[in-house]
Design a protein around this motif. Sequence first.
Motif, PDB file in Angstrom:
ATOM      1  N   VAL A 170       6.268  43.954 -77.252  1.00  0.00           N
ATOM      2  CA  VAL A 170       5.831  43.132 -76.123  1.00  0.00           C
ATOM      3  C   VAL A 170       6.871  42.080 -75.754  1.00  0.00           C
ATOM      4  CG1 VAL A 170       4.094  41.470 -75.368  1.00  0.00           C
ATOM      5  CG2 VAL A 170       3.389  43.541 -76.568  1.00  0.00           C
ATOM      6  N   ARG A 171       7.512  41.527 -76.749  1.00  0.00           N
ATOM      7  CA  ARG A 171       8.499  40.468 -76.486  1.00  0.00           C
ATOM      8  C   ARG A 171       9.714  40.990 -75.735  1.00  0.00           C
ATOM      9  NH1 ARG A 171       8.922  37.017 -82.053  1.00  0.00           N
ATOM     10  NH2 ARG A 171      10.104  35.599 -80.734  1.00  0.00           N
ATOM     11  N   ARG A 172       9.921  42.290 -75.749  1.00  0.00           N
ATOM     12  CA  ARG A 172      11.046  42.873 -75.017  1.00  0.00           C
ATOM     13  C   ARG A 172      10.700  43.214 -73.565  1.00  0.00           C
ATOM     14  NH1 ARG A 172      12.198  45.083 -80.262  1.00  0.00           N
ATOM     15  NH2 ARG A 172      11.069  47.023 -79.885  1.00  0.00           N
ATOM     16  N   LEU A 173       9.445  43.014 -73.190  1.00  0.00           N
ATOM     17  CA  LEU A 173       9.033  43.243 -71.799  1.00  0.00           C
ATOM     18  C   LEU A 173       9.302  41.959 -71.017  1.00  0.00           C
ATOM     19  CD1 LEU A 173       5.666  45.128 -72.446  1.00  0.00           C
ATOM     20  CD2 LEU A 173       7.893  46.117 -71.887  1.00  0.00           C
ATOM     21  N   SER A 174      10.485  41.842 -70.474  1.00  0.00           N
ATOM     22  CA  SER A 174      10.949  40.574 -69.894  1.00  0.00           C
ATOM     23  C   SER A 174      10.187  40.151 -68.644  1.00  0.00           C
ATOM     24  CB  SER A 174      12.439  40.679 -69.568  1.00  0.00           C
ATOM     25  OG  SER A 174      12.688  41.730 -68.649  1.00  0.00           O
ATOM     26  N   HIS A 175       9.504  41.094 -67.979  1.00  0.00           N
ATOM     27  CA  HIS A 175       8.755  40.758 -66.764  1.00  0.00           C
ATOM     28  C   HIS A 175       7.277  40.463 -67.042  1.00  0.00           C
ATOM     29  CE1 HIS A 175      12.314  42.635 -64.928  1.00  0.00           C
ATOM     30  NE2 HIS A 175      12.003  41.947 -63.851  1.00  0.00           N
ATOM     31  N   LEU A 176       6.866  40.605 -68.288  1.00  0.00           N
ATOM     32  CA  LEU A 176       5.448  40.440 -68.615  1.00  0.00           C
ATOM     33  C   LEU A 176       4.992  39.001 -68.375  1.00  0.00           C
ATOM     34  CD1 LEU A 176       2.981  41.955 -69.750  1.00  0.00           C
ATOM     35  CD2 LEU A 176       3.639  41.130 -72.020  1.00  0.00           C
ATOM     36  N   ARG A 177       3.896  38.849 -67.612  1.00  0.00           N
ATOM     37  CA  ARG A 177       3.357  37.525 -67.299  1.00  0.00           C
ATOM     38  C   ARG A 177       1.908  37.355 -67.730  1.00  0.00           C
ATOM     39  NH1 ARG A 177       7.822  37.095 -67.334  1.00  0.00           N
ATOM     40  NH2 ARG A 177       9.293  36.355 -65.777  1.00  0.00           N
ATOM     41  N   GLN A 178       1.214  38.450 -68.001  1.00  0.00           N
ATOM     42  CA  GLN A 178      -0.182  38.362 -68.439  1.00  0.00           C
ATOM     43  C   GLN A 178      -0.456  39.412 -69.511  1.00  0.00           C
ATOM     44  OE1 GLN A 178      -3.139  38.347 -65.331  1.00  0.00           O
ATOM     45  NE2 GLN A 178      -4.805  38.875 -66.731  1.00  0.00           N
ATOM     46  N   LEU A 179      -0.968  38.942 -70.653  1.00  0.00           N
ATOM     47  CA  LEU A 179      -1.283  39.815 -71.779  1.00  0.00           C
ATOM     48  C   LEU A 179      -2.686  39.512 -72.274  1.00  0.00           C
ATOM     49  CD1 LEU A 179      -0.449  41.875 -73.984  1.00  0.00           C
ATOM     50  CD2 LEU A 179       0.442  39.938 -75.302  1.00  0.00           C
ATOM     51  N   ASP A 180      -3.544  40.540 -72.281  1.00  0.00           N
ATOM     52  CA  ASP A 180      -4.922  40.399 -72.759  1.00  0.00           C
ATOM     53  C   ASP A 180      -5.081  41.225 -74.034  1.00  0.00           C
ATOM     54  OD1 ASP A 180      -5.916  38.832 -70.516  1.00  0.00           O
ATOM     55  OD2 ASP A 180      -5.641  40.656 -69.344  1.00  0.00           O
ATOM     56  N   ILE A 181      -5.472  40.561 -75.123  1.00  0.00           N
ATOM     57  CA  ILE A 181      -5.554  41.245 -76.427  1.00  0.00           C
ATOM     58  C   ILE A 181      -6.828  40.893 -77.191  1.00  0.00           C
ATOM     59  CG2 ILE A 181      -3.068  41.507 -76.724  1.00  0.00           C
ATOM     60  CD1 ILE A 181      -3.219  38.969 -78.516  1.00  0.00           C
ATOM     61  N   GLY A 182      -7.885  40.513 -76.481  1.00  0.00           N
ATOM     62  CA  GLY A 182      -9.135  40.172 -77.152  1.00  0.00           C
ATOM     63  C   GLY A 182      -9.705  41.337 -77.943  1.00  0.00           C
ATOM     64  N   GLN A 183     -10.450  41.030 -78.987  1.00  0.00           N
ATOM     65  CA  GLN A 183     -11.111  42.036 -79.824  1.00  0.00           C
ATOM     66  C   GLN A 183     -10.126  43.064 -80.382  1.00  0.00           C
ATOM     67  OE1 GLN A 183     -14.372  43.487 -77.315  1.00  0.00           O
ATOM     68  NE2 GLN A 183     -15.747  42.141 -78.422  1.00  0.00           N
ATOM     69  N   THR A 184      -8.997  42.587 -80.848  1.00  0.00           N
ATOM     70  CA  THR A 184      -8.013  43.440 -81.518  1.00  0.00           C
ATOM     71  C   THR A 184      -7.679  42.827 -82.878  1.00  0.00           C
ATOM     72  OG1 THR A 184      -6.122  42.231 -80.603  1.00  0.00           O
ATOM     73  CG2 THR A 184      -6.970  44.084 -79.300  1.00  0.00           C
ATOM     74  N   PRO A 185      -7.162  43.621 -83.806  1.00  0.00           N
ATOM     75  CA  PRO A 185      -6.693  43.051 -85.070  1.00  0.00           C
ATOM     76  C   PRO A 185      -5.644  41.962 -84.854  1.00  0.00           C
ATOM     77  CG  PRO A 185      -6.899  45.421 -85.286  1.00  0.00           C
ATOM     78  CD  PRO A 185      -7.132  45.105 -83.835  1.00  0.00           C
ATOM     79  N   LEU A 186      -4.820  42.122 -83.821  1.00  0.00           N
ATOM     80  CA  LEU A 186      -3.801  41.117 -83.528  1.00  0.00           C
ATOM     81  C   LEU A 186      -4.422  39.767 -83.210  1.00  0.00           C
ATOM     82  CD1 LEU A 186      -0.964  40.104 -82.894  1.00  0.00           C
ATOM     83  CD2 LEU A 186      -1.154  41.174 -80.635  1.00  0.00           C
ATOM     84  N   ALA A 187      -5.497  39.760 -82.431  1.00  0.00           N
ATOM     85  CA  ALA A 187      -6.164  38.507 -82.072  1.00  0.00           C
ATOM     86  C   ALA A 187      -6.784  37.840 -83.295  1.00  0.00           C
ATOM     87  CB  ALA A 187      -7.234  38.771 -81.018  1.00  0.00           C
TER      88      ALA A 187
END
Length: 209
Positions: A170-187
């Motif tokens: 994800v950090r390599r997606l230089s144009h990314l402005r919105q990330l939704d990760i609710g209800q995931t192990p990452l969250a």
Amino acid sequence: SFLMLCAVAARKCVPAAAAAAAGCVRMQAGLHTGGASTWLYNPWEGWLNNIWNRFDESRIAAVGPERTAAEWVMKLGGSVLLDGINQDWVTSYNAIPSRRFHVLGLNGSGCSVTDDGLKHLTLIPHVTQVLLRDCKNITDNGCEYLEKCPKIEKLDLTGTQITEEVLAIVRRLSHLRQLDIGQTPLASELSQRELQQMLPRCSVTTSSE
């Protein structure tokens, strides 16, 4: 006799076909936990998912990469956003133009998208929105294909199985402005503040709303 054998075969095949067809329509159980729907288990579903998510080289050669990707996600019940189309999201094969086009948005939310199916992302390098909310078969492995979509601005992975491992991608997606990760192990592994510090150019949402 031959007719008797046919009758026995029919009795065995019809229930199997019915079960497979039932797997094509995911019946909602009507139970909700934390905003996510609980679906009835079907033993045929994994087998069908493998078929639906197959990366078809012959289809790519016949109709082109972007049309193949659009057909794939619509086959699963999803939709696409296409350039030059005067409507939001296309859900019907009949609405796909005969001309060449670029897929600008892919919405597979709530569909049976798998890690293998995400290989179709390699066919749509112009996509800016990838919405995969509640695709519970998606893991870090499938997210590796996101790197082939450098123009992504909005990414919804709510309700998937991603972990902290996906952050490197994800950090390599230089144009990314919105990330939704609710209800995931990452969250669960990292707080929203920690994630926001790791992705300062991006608005991170860890809730399921």
